[in-house]
Design an enzyme around this catalytic site. Structure first.
Site, PDB file in Angstrom:
ATOM      1  N   ARG A  62       0.794  -1.237   0.000  1.00 50.11           N
ATOM      2  CA  ARG A  62       0.000   0.000   0.000  1.00 50.11           C
ATOM      3  C   ARG A  62       0.827   1.289   0.000  1.00 50.11           C
ATOM      4  O   ARG A  62       0.382   2.293  -0.543  1.00 50.11           O
ATOM      5  CB  ARG A  62      -0.978   0.025   1.171  1.00 50.11           C
ATOM      6  CG  ARG A  62      -1.948  -1.137   1.230  1.00 50.11           C
ATOM      7  CD  ARG A  62      -2.792  -1.252  -0.010  1.00 50.11           C
ATOM      8  NE  ARG A  62      -3.861  -2.248   0.109  1.00 50.11           N
ATOM      9  CZ  ARG A  62      -4.492  -2.775  -0.911  1.00 50.11           C
ATOM     10  NH1 ARG A  62      -4.142  -2.437  -2.159  1.00 50.11           N
ATOM     11  NH2 ARG A  62      -5.461  -3.651  -0.739  1.00 50.11           N
ATOM     12  N   ASP A 150      -1.134  -5.558 -11.606  1.00 49.33           N
ATOM     13  CA  ASP A 150      -2.072  -6.285 -10.746  1.00 49.33           C
ATOM     14  C   ASP A 150      -3.170  -5.364 -10.219  1.00 49.33           C
ATOM     15  O   ASP A 150      -2.919  -4.234  -9.821  1.00 49.33           O
ATOM     16  CB  ASP A 150      -1.366  -6.938  -9.573  1.00 49.33           C
ATOM     17  CG  ASP A 150      -2.346  -7.740  -8.733  1.00 49.33           C
ATOM     18  OD1 ASP A 150      -2.987  -8.648  -9.293  1.00 49.33           O
ATOM     19  OD2 ASP A 150      -2.519  -7.423  -7.547  1.00 49.33           O
ATOM     20  N   ASP A 303      -1.690 -12.815  -1.830  1.00 47.02           N
ATOM     21  CA  ASP A 303      -2.433 -11.642  -2.307  1.00 47.02           C
ATOM     22  C   ASP A 303      -2.868 -10.799  -1.108  1.00 47.02           C
ATOM     23  O   ASP A 303      -3.999 -10.303  -1.046  1.00 47.02           O
ATOM     24  CB  ASP A 303      -3.634 -12.047  -3.166  1.00 47.02           C
ATOM     25  CG  ASP A 303      -4.283 -10.859  -3.874  1.00 47.02           C
ATOM     26  OD1 ASP A 303      -3.685  -9.761  -3.882  1.00 47.02           O
ATOM     27  OD2 ASP A 303      -5.397 -11.013  -4.404  1.00 47.02           O
TER      28      ASP A 303
END
Length: 426
Positions: A62, A150, A303
Site C-alpha cells: 500500500r 495487478d 495476495d
C-alpha cells in the site's frame, strides 16, 4: 554468529531429520546433525521445524499512497511474523512504479523501512491504465521482480503482446491479473449459488479464463515467462495444464483462501469474504487444490490486501476487494492440508518457498551450506486461534478470524538477522 541447535528439517523423502545450523555474516556456514561452537549465540529450537525462508510473490504493501491501509513497515513486520523472508510488492501504489523516478522512490522507501527482503514489481503500463507500455528496458535494470498491472487486467491484446515481447527481450516475467472487464457486468461476488440466493450481481468465471486463454497464446508467440496471479477457476487450471503440456513458459499462483473457502462459505454478506477474484464454487476450489498437488499451479501466494475497517464497513456491494494473509498463510495451509494428509509437509514448503525462488530465479529458498541464512522456524505443534486484533498488519480484514490452527512460525531470520521472534523463543 548464531547457532541454531536441535532443529529438524524435511528431507527429500518427507522425513523430519535432526539439524543444527551455524550462521555467520548472513550465510549458513555449517549444517549437520550436531554442531558445537562456544563463540556463537545459541538458540535451542527444541525440535522445531527449520524451513527455508517463506517467499510470497504477491503482496500489497500500500505504501506509497495508501498508508492508511498499510505501510512498508507494518506490512513487512506482518510478513516476518508469518515466516516470510522475501516478498514481492505489487505496483498499484501512488505513484505507480512506472518510471525510473518512481521505482527509485519506492526502492528508497523499502531500503529505509522494510523488515524483510522486498522486490518491487514495475507496472506494465503507465499509470496501470493498460495503454502505453512502460520503459521496460530501463526498468529491467532496477531490482524489480517483473512487470505487473495487478488489480487490472490488460484489456488490449496488442498491448499485452508488445509488453510480452519487450519483457522477453530483457528476461523478465509478465505477472498478470487476468480479468476481461467487458465480462464483469457490475459483478462483485462469484456468479454462483450464494450470489443467486442472496440477490447479488455475479462475476463470471469466464472473465478470468478468457483472458488467460488469450495470454497463453500470446506467451507462446513471444516466449515470455508468463505468470498468472491468484488463479481461481477450474477452467483456468485446465488452461494452465494445457499450456504446460505444450511447453509454453507459463507459471501460476493460488491463494490460501481459494484453496480453503468457496462462495457458500460466505457468512451474512461479510465483506471480509470479498476479494478479487472472488471465492468461487467448491468445484473450482477442488480444481485449484488438484492443480497445486499435481504441479499445474506452482506456488502459493497470499495476495495480502489490507484495507481500513471503515472501508470494509461499506457493505458487500461497495466495499473494496481484498483480504490480508501474510500472518496466517502457513498455519492455515498446514492445518487444512498437511495435518489432514492431503499434502506432504515437503510439498507445502516447496510451494511456499523453494518453487517461488526457482521460477523467479531468486538466490533464496535454499536450506544448504553457503546459502543466505533466510530461515523460518515453525512450531508444528503450536495451536492457536487466529485473532485479527493482534495482527501486526494494519489490515484486520480476514475471513479466518477465530479459526483454530496449528503450525505457527516462531522465528524468522533474514540474512542472518532475526527479524521476528515469538516470546516462547529464548
Amino acid at each position: 554468529m548464531i547457532l541454531l541447535k536441535n532443529g529438524r528439517k524435511v528431507n527429500e523423502n518427507n522425513e523430519l531429520i535432526n539439524i543444527d545450523l551455524l550462521i555467520q555474516d548472513g550465510i549458513i556456514v555449517e549444517m549437520s546433525e550436531c554442531i558445537e561452537n562456544s563463540e556463537a549465540y545459541v538458540y535451542d529450537l527444541a525440535g522445531k521445524l527449520v524451513s527455508p525462508g517463506l517467499i510470497d510473490v504477491h503482496v500489497h504493501l500500500r505504501e506509497p499512497g495508501y498508508e492508511r491501509k498499510e505501510t512498508i513497515e507494518t506490512g513487512t513486520k506482518a510478513a516476518a511474523r508469518g515466516g516470510y523472508t522475501t516478498i514481492a510488492a505489487m505496483a498499484n501504489t501512488i505513484p505507480v512504479p512506472d518510471s525510473i523516478e518512481h521505482v527509485s522512490y519506492i526502492e528508497a522507501l523499502l531500503e529505509k523501512n522494510a523488515q524483510v527482503r522486498v522486490f518491487p514489481y514495475a507496472a506494465i503500463t503507465i499509470g496501470e491504465r493498460g495503454e502505453e507500455i512502460v520503459d521496460v528496458e530501463a526498468l529491467s535494470k532496477r531490482g524489480i521482480l517483473g512487470f505487473s498491472d495487478d488489480g487490472r487486467g490488460i484489456q488490449e491484446a496488442g498491448v499485452m503482446y508488445q509488453a510480452m515481447k519487450r519483457a522477453k527481450a530483457v528476461n523478465k516475467p509478465i505477472v498478470a491479473h487476468c480479468e476481461d472487464d467487458s465480462l464483469l457486468f457490475g459483478g462483485y461476488l462469484h456468479e454462483g449459488e450464494y450470489a443467486k440466493a442472496n440477490g447479488h450481481r455475479g462475476i463470471l468465471s469466464v472473465s478470468e479464463s478468457a483472458q488467460i486463454a488469450r495470454d497463453i497464446m500470446l506467451a507462446q508467440a513471444t516466449g515470455v515467462h508468463y505468470h498468472i496471479c491468484h488463479i481461481s477457476t477450474k477452467e483456468s487450471v485446465e488452461l494452465v495444464r494445457f499450456a504446460k503440456e505444450q511447453g509454453i513458459h507459463v507459471t501460476a499462483e493460488v491463494s490460501p483462501h481459494h484453496l480453503i473457502l468457496c462462495d457458500m462459505d460466505i457468512v451474512d454478506d461479510d465483506t471480509n469474504f470479498k476479494m478479487n477474484p472472488p471465492l468461487r464454487s467448491d468445484a473450482d476450489r477442488m480444481a485449484c487444490v488438484e492443480g497445486l498437488l499435481d504441479g499445474t499451479i506452482d506456488v502459493i501466494a497470499t495476495d495480502h490486501a489490507p484495507h481500513h475497517e471503515d472501508e470494509k464497513a461499506w457493505g458487500i456491494e461497495t466495499a473494496p476487494f481484498g483480504i490480508v494473509g501474510l500472518e496466517t498463510a502457513f498455519p492455515l495451509m498446514y492445518t487444512t492440508f498437511v495435518k489432514t494428509g492431503q499434502m506432504t509437509l515437503k510439498q507445502l514448503i516447496d510451494c511456499m518457498s523453494t518453487k517461488a525462488a526457482t521460477i523467479f530465479d531468486l538466490p533464496y529458498g535454499k536450506l544448504e551450506m553457503g546459502a543466505a541464512a533466510d530461515l523460518t522456524i515453525i512450531d508444528l505443534d503450536k495451536e492457536m486461534e487466529i485473532d485479527s486484533s493482534k495482527f501486526l498488519s494494519k489490515g484486520k480484514n480476514t475471513p479466518f478470524n477465530g479459526y483454530h490452527v496449528a503450525g505457527w512460525p516462531v522465528m524468522t531470520v533474514v540474512g542472518g538477522k532475526i527479524v521476528y521472534k515469538d516470546e516462547q523463543m529464548n
